[in-house]
Design a protein around this motif. Structure first.
Motif, PDB file in Angstrom:
ATOM      1  N   GLU A 224     -40.607   8.430-104.466  1.00 22.90           N
ATOM      2  CA  GLU A 224     -40.576   9.518-104.099  1.00 22.90           C
ATOM      3  C   GLU A 224     -39.570   9.362-102.278  1.00 22.90           C
ATOM      4  OE1 GLU A 224     -44.198  12.098-104.020  1.00 22.90           O
ATOM      5  OE2 GLU A 224     -43.709  11.695-106.251  1.00 22.90           O
ATOM      6  N   VAL A 225     -38.774  10.519-101.719  1.00 31.00           N
ATOM      7  CA  VAL A 225     -38.664  10.584-100.490  1.00 31.00           C
ATOM      8  C   VAL A 225     -38.370  11.961-100.169  1.00 31.00           C
ATOM      9  CG1 VAL A 225     -36.174  10.674-101.184  1.00 31.00           C
ATOM     10  CG2 VAL A 225     -36.497  10.269 -98.733  1.00 31.00           C
ATOM     11  N   ASP A 226     -38.864  12.512 -98.455  1.00 27.36           N
ATOM     12  CA  ASP A 226     -37.921  14.129 -98.668  1.00 27.36           C
ATOM     13  C   ASP A 226     -37.057  14.518 -98.268  1.00 27.36           C
ATOM     14  OD1 ASP A 226     -41.337  14.485 -98.966  1.00 27.36           O
ATOM     15  OD2 ASP A 226     -41.418  12.842 -97.074  1.00 27.36           O
ATOM     16  N   LEU A 227     -36.299  12.997 -97.144  1.00 26.33           N
ATOM     17  CA  LEU A 227     -35.305  13.821 -96.661  1.00 26.33           C
ATOM     18  C   LEU A 227     -34.573  12.396 -97.241  1.00 26.33           C
ATOM     19  CD1 LEU A 227     -33.248  15.726 -95.228  1.00 26.33           C
ATOM     20  CD2 LEU A 227     -34.678  14.406 -93.087  1.00 26.33           C
ATOM     21  N   ILE A 228     -33.109  12.716 -97.135  1.00 27.40           N
ATOM     22  CA  ILE A 228     -31.818  12.467 -97.381  1.00 27.40           C
ATOM     23  C   ILE A 228     -30.748  12.608 -96.906  1.00 27.40           C
ATOM     24  CG2 ILE A 228     -30.244  10.535 -98.556  1.00 27.40           C
ATOM     25  CD1 ILE A 228     -32.030  11.501-101.438  1.00 27.40           C
ATOM     26  N   VAL A 229     -30.079  11.766 -95.064  1.00 27.05           N
ATOM     27  CA  VAL A 229     -29.386  12.515 -94.551  1.00 27.05           C
ATOM     28  C   VAL A 229     -28.428  11.185 -94.811  1.00 27.05           C
ATOM     29  CG1 VAL A 229     -28.928  12.101 -92.363  1.00 27.05           C
ATOM     30  CG2 VAL A 229     -31.268  11.851 -92.864  1.00 27.05           C
ATOM     31  N   LEU A 230     -27.182  12.154 -94.859  1.00 27.06           N
ATOM     32  CA  LEU A 230     -25.896  11.453 -94.935  1.00 27.06           C
ATOM     33  C   LEU A 230     -24.849  11.640 -93.953  1.00 27.06           C
ATOM     34  CD1 LEU A 230     -25.278  13.763 -98.282  1.00 27.06           C
ATOM     35  CD2 LEU A 230     -26.015  11.125 -97.862  1.00 27.06           C
ATOM     36  N   PRO A 231     -24.124  11.302 -93.666  1.00 30.14           N
ATOM     37  CA  PRO A 231     -23.129  11.123 -92.024  1.00 30.14           C
ATOM     38  C   PRO A 231     -21.897  12.878 -92.221  1.00 30.14           C
ATOM     39  CG  PRO A 231     -22.587   9.450 -93.739  1.00 30.14           C
ATOM     40  CD  PRO A 231     -22.555  10.001 -94.484  1.00 30.14           C
TER      41      PRO A 231
ATOM     42  N   LEU B 156     -25.319  21.712 -93.321  1.00 28.15           N
ATOM     43  CA  LEU B 156     -26.252  21.584 -94.295  1.00 28.15           C
ATOM     44  C   LEU B 156     -27.394  21.134 -94.528  1.00 28.15           C
ATOM     45  CD1 LEU B 156     -23.621  23.812 -94.778  1.00 28.15           C
ATOM     46  CD2 LEU B 156     -24.628  23.721 -97.153  1.00 28.15           C
ATOM     47  N   PHE B 157     -28.481  21.938 -94.537  1.00 30.87           N
ATOM     48  CA  PHE B 157     -29.937  20.994 -94.669  1.00 30.87           C
ATOM     49  C   PHE B 157     -30.845  22.061 -96.362  1.00 30.87           C
ATOM     50  CE2 PHE B 157     -34.427  20.659 -94.233  1.00 30.87           C
ATOM     51  CZ  PHE B 157     -34.357  19.393 -94.306  1.00 30.87           C
ATOM     52  N   VAL B 158     -30.190  21.549 -96.939  1.00 31.73           N
ATOM     53  CA  VAL B 158     -30.780  22.056 -98.274  1.00 31.73           C
ATOM     54  C   VAL B 158     -31.824  21.552 -99.530  1.00 31.73           C
ATOM     55  CG1 VAL B 158     -29.929  22.171-100.817  1.00 31.73           C
ATOM     56  CG2 VAL B 158     -28.026  22.450 -98.303  1.00 31.73           C
ATOM     57  N   GLU B 159     -32.851  22.546 -99.140  1.00 30.94           N
ATOM     58  CA  GLU B 159     -34.873  21.861-100.377  1.00 30.94           C
ATOM     59  C   GLU B 159     -34.199  21.413-101.704  1.00 30.94           C
ATOM     60  OE1 GLU B 159     -36.956  23.475 -97.572  1.00 30.94           O
ATOM     61  OE2 GLU B 159     -35.885  23.970 -95.632  1.00 30.94           O
TER      62      GLU B 159
ATOM     63  N   THR C 263     -35.916  16.112-103.216  1.00 31.88           N
ATOM     64  CA  THR C 263     -35.678  16.333-101.807  1.00 31.88           C
ATOM     65  C   THR C 263     -34.983  17.102-101.069  1.00 31.88           C
ATOM     66  OG1 THR C 263     -35.478  13.865-100.346  1.00 31.88           O
ATOM     67  CG2 THR C 263     -33.653  14.473-101.754  1.00 31.88           C
ATOM     68  N   ALA C 264     -35.325  16.906 -99.115  1.00 29.11           N
ATOM     69  CA  ALA C 264     -33.919  17.853 -99.003  1.00 29.11           C
ATOM     70  C   ALA C 264     -32.572  16.894 -98.528  1.00 29.11           C
ATOM     71  CB  ALA C 264     -34.353  17.966 -97.603  1.00 29.11           C
ATOM     72  N   LEU C 265     -31.096  17.275 -98.514  1.00 28.82           N
ATOM     73  CA  LEU C 265     -30.346  16.645 -98.167  1.00 28.82           C
ATOM     74  C   LEU C 265     -29.857  17.008 -96.930  1.00 28.82           C
ATOM     75  CD1 LEU C 265     -28.793  14.210-100.337  1.00 28.82           C
ATOM     76  CD2 LEU C 265     -27.379  15.999-100.721  1.00 28.82           C
ATOM     77  N   VAL C 266     -29.468  16.228 -96.157  1.00 27.54           N
ATOM     78  CA  VAL C 266     -28.717  16.848 -95.023  1.00 27.54           C
ATOM     79  C   VAL C 266     -27.477  15.822 -94.792  1.00 27.54           C
ATOM     80  CG1 VAL C 266     -30.285  15.754 -93.338  1.00 27.54           C
ATOM     81  CG2 VAL C 266     -28.880  17.828 -92.757  1.00 27.54           C
ATOM     82  N   GLY C 267     -26.298  16.615 -93.858  1.00 27.56           N
ATOM     83  CA  GLY C 267     -24.834  16.381 -94.342  1.00 27.56           C
ATOM     84  C   GLY C 267     -23.759  17.623 -93.880  1.00 27.56           C
TER      85      GLY C 267
ATOM     86  N   ALA D 143     -16.628  26.720 -82.580  1.00 26.53           N
ATOM     87  CA  ALA D 143     -17.451  25.979 -82.034  1.00 26.53           C
ATOM     88  C   ALA D 143     -18.662  26.646 -82.408  1.00 26.53           C
ATOM     89  CB  ALA D 143     -17.546  25.762 -80.654  1.00 26.53           C
ATOM     90  N   GLY D 144     -19.853  26.431 -83.104  1.00 23.11           N
ATOM     91  CA  GLY D 144     -20.740  27.017 -83.207  1.00 23.11           C
ATOM     92  C   GLY D 144     -21.777  27.585 -82.210  1.00 23.11           C
ATOM     93  N   ALA D 145     -22.514  28.947 -82.278  1.00 21.10           N
ATOM     94  CA  ALA D 145     -23.374  29.271 -80.779  1.00 21.10           C
ATOM     95  C   ALA D 145     -24.770  28.848 -80.752  1.00 21.10           C
ATOM     96  CB  ALA D 145     -22.816  30.350 -80.846  1.00 21.10           C
ATOM     97  N   GLU D 146     -25.066  28.642 -82.340  1.00 19.30           N
ATOM     98  CA  GLU D 146     -26.973  28.596 -82.877  1.00 19.30           C
ATOM     99  C   GLU D 146     -26.942  27.333 -82.889  1.00 19.30           C
ATOM    100  OE1 GLU D 146     -29.994  30.952 -85.416  1.00 19.30           O
ATOM    101  OE2 GLU D 146     -27.219  31.177 -85.533  1.00 19.30           O
ATOM    102  N   LYS D 147     -28.320  27.010 -81.691  1.00 14.92           N
ATOM    103  CA  LYS D 147     -29.305  26.227 -82.353  1.00 14.92           C
ATOM    104  C   LYS D 147     -30.624  25.756 -82.893  1.00 14.92           C
ATOM    105  CE  LYS D 147     -32.223  22.774 -79.558  1.00 14.92           C
ATOM    106  NZ  LYS D 147     -32.845  22.203 -79.083  1.00 14.92           N
ATOM    107  N   ILE D 148     -30.715  24.967 -84.404  1.00 19.88           N
ATOM    108  CA  ILE D 148     -31.835  25.892 -85.372  1.00 19.88           C
ATOM    109  C   ILE D 148     -32.569  25.150 -84.896  1.00 19.88           C
ATOM    110  CG2 ILE D 148     -30.470  26.624 -86.258  1.00 19.88           C
ATOM    111  CD1 ILE D 148     -30.003  24.772 -88.991  1.00 19.88           C
ATOM    112  N   ILE D 149     -34.088  24.784 -85.728  1.00 18.92           N
ATOM    113  CA  ILE D 149     -35.104  24.465 -85.662  1.00 18.92           C
ATOM    114  C   ILE D 149     -35.732  24.649 -87.392  1.00 18.92           C
ATOM    115  CG2 ILE D 149     -37.523  24.191 -84.929  1.00 18.92           C
ATOM    116  CD1 ILE D 149     -35.190  22.786 -83.378  1.00 18.92           C
ATOM    117  N   ILE D 150     -35.414  23.494 -87.944  1.00 18.52           N
ATOM    118  CA  ILE D 150     -36.172  23.933 -90.056  1.00 18.52           C
ATOM    119  C   ILE D 150     -37.479  23.069 -89.608  1.00 18.52           C
ATOM    120  CG2 ILE D 150     -36.179  22.771 -91.670  1.00 18.52           C
ATOM    121  CD1 ILE D 150     -32.356  21.950 -91.199  1.00 18.52           C
ATOM    122  N   ASP D 151     -38.428  24.114 -90.829  1.00 20.12           N
ATOM    123  CA  ASP D 151     -39.605  23.876 -90.510  1.00 20.12           C
ATOM    124  C   ASP D 151     -39.908  23.706 -91.804  1.00 20.12           C
ATOM    125  OD1 ASP D 151     -42.356  24.004 -91.187  1.00 20.12           O
ATOM    126  OD2 ASP D 151     -42.998  25.338 -89.823  1.00 20.12           O
ATOM    127  N   TYR D 152     -40.280  22.163 -91.948  1.00 20.15           N
ATOM    128  CA  TYR D 152     -40.076  21.455 -93.793  1.00 20.15           C
ATOM    129  C   TYR D 152     -41.233  20.353 -93.678  1.00 20.15           C
ATOM    130  CZ  TYR D 152     -38.524  18.099 -97.370  1.00 20.15           C
ATOM    131  OH  TYR D 152     -38.167  17.854 -98.289  1.00 20.15           O
TER     132      TYR D 152
END
Length: 260
Positions: free
Chosen positions: A37-44, A98-101, A79-83, A126-135
């Motif tokens: 089991e893995v909670d989060l997978i991080v891609l480039p 994207l942080f996809v749960e 899991t969640a996937l981010v990249g 350019a983006g303008a918003e910093k986000i914090i994800i509660d996971y």
């Protein structure tokens, strides 16, 4: 419910230049190799294309195949996937993370600091918003590549637990990559995850990897090899965060500021 551990898989991989389908297939194969089991997978960064400025030919919408692929992989592996990848929206292009749960929930971060040295600022908005994800009881701050050079943008004013950088960081400046990842962990008293690609892109830029995870005190807790495709599994510990933040109350002494 808060998890005391967050199990993370960091995938350091080569990317096929500007070939979305082959890259998705390549990462599916790698994700299938993750055991347990893995909670989060991080891609480039730009994991479907490599770091290209040819957005007009390669951008997708939020209804496109890459979003569908991320949702399917997250659901399949629970899991969640981010990249990040290239997104077209309202006649603008974004280097979008994207942080996809597993539930299908998607959190979005658009790269704030576009890389002017490569002309990214002339192609991407350019983006303008910093986000914090509660996971799973963990507060996660996801950022992209060039953002790493700007510590104010990453400053931990939200009491986050994990800082993530997805990147295509080239060989000539790789020493800065490692030094800044470590610095971001120490100054923000958080885990810091940095995933970089390997190989050579279509513009003949070389990428040596040097992906890494640092703990709150700046100790590296992974062992990635240079120039090698590799998956590292790491377990982040809530006790490590809480114990050290309680003992060393450095965040309480930080300056206040506004980002305009």
């Amino acid at each position: 419910m808060r998890q005391e551990q967050l199990k993370v898989a960091v995938i350091q991989a080569d990317l096929v230049w500007e070939n979305r389908e082959l890259n998705r297939t390549h990462f599916s194969e790698k994700i299938n190799k993750i055991s347990g089991e893995v909670d989060l997978i991080v891609l480039p960064e730009m994991f479907t294309t490599g770091f290209t400025m040819h957005a007009e030919n390669l951008a997708e919408t939020m209804q496109g195949k890459t979003v569908e692929w991320m949702r399917n992989e997250a659901s399949k592996h629970n899991t969640a996937l981010v990249g990040s990848f290239i997104v077209s929206e309202e006649k603008k292009y974004y280097n979008r993370l994207l942080f996809v749960e597993a539930s299908g929930k998607i959190s979005i971060y658009n790269k704030r600091h576009t890389f002017t040295l490569a002309g990214e600022d002339k192609v991407f908005t350019a983006g303008a918003e910093k986000i914090i994800i509660d996971y799973k009881g963990w507060k996660i701050c996801p950022l992209i590549c060039y953002d790493l050079r700007f510590p104010v943008w990453a400053r931990n004013t939200e009491d986050y637990d994990v800082l993530i950088y997805v990147a295509n960081w080239p060989k000539p400046r790789i020493s800065a990559w490692t030094a800044l990842l470590k610095a971001r962990a120490i100054e923000n008293m958080s885990y810091c995850i940095g995933v970089n690609r390997v190989g050579t892109d279509g513009a003949q830029n070389e990428y040596p990897g040097h992906s890494a995870v640092f703990d709150v005190l700046g100790h590296e807790i992974t062992a990635f090899k240079s120039n090698t495709e590799q998956i590292e599994m790491v377990s982040l510990e809530k006790r490590h965060l809480l114990t050290n933040r309680s003992k060393f109350k450095f965040l309480n002494d930080s300056d206040t500021f506004l980002i305009l």
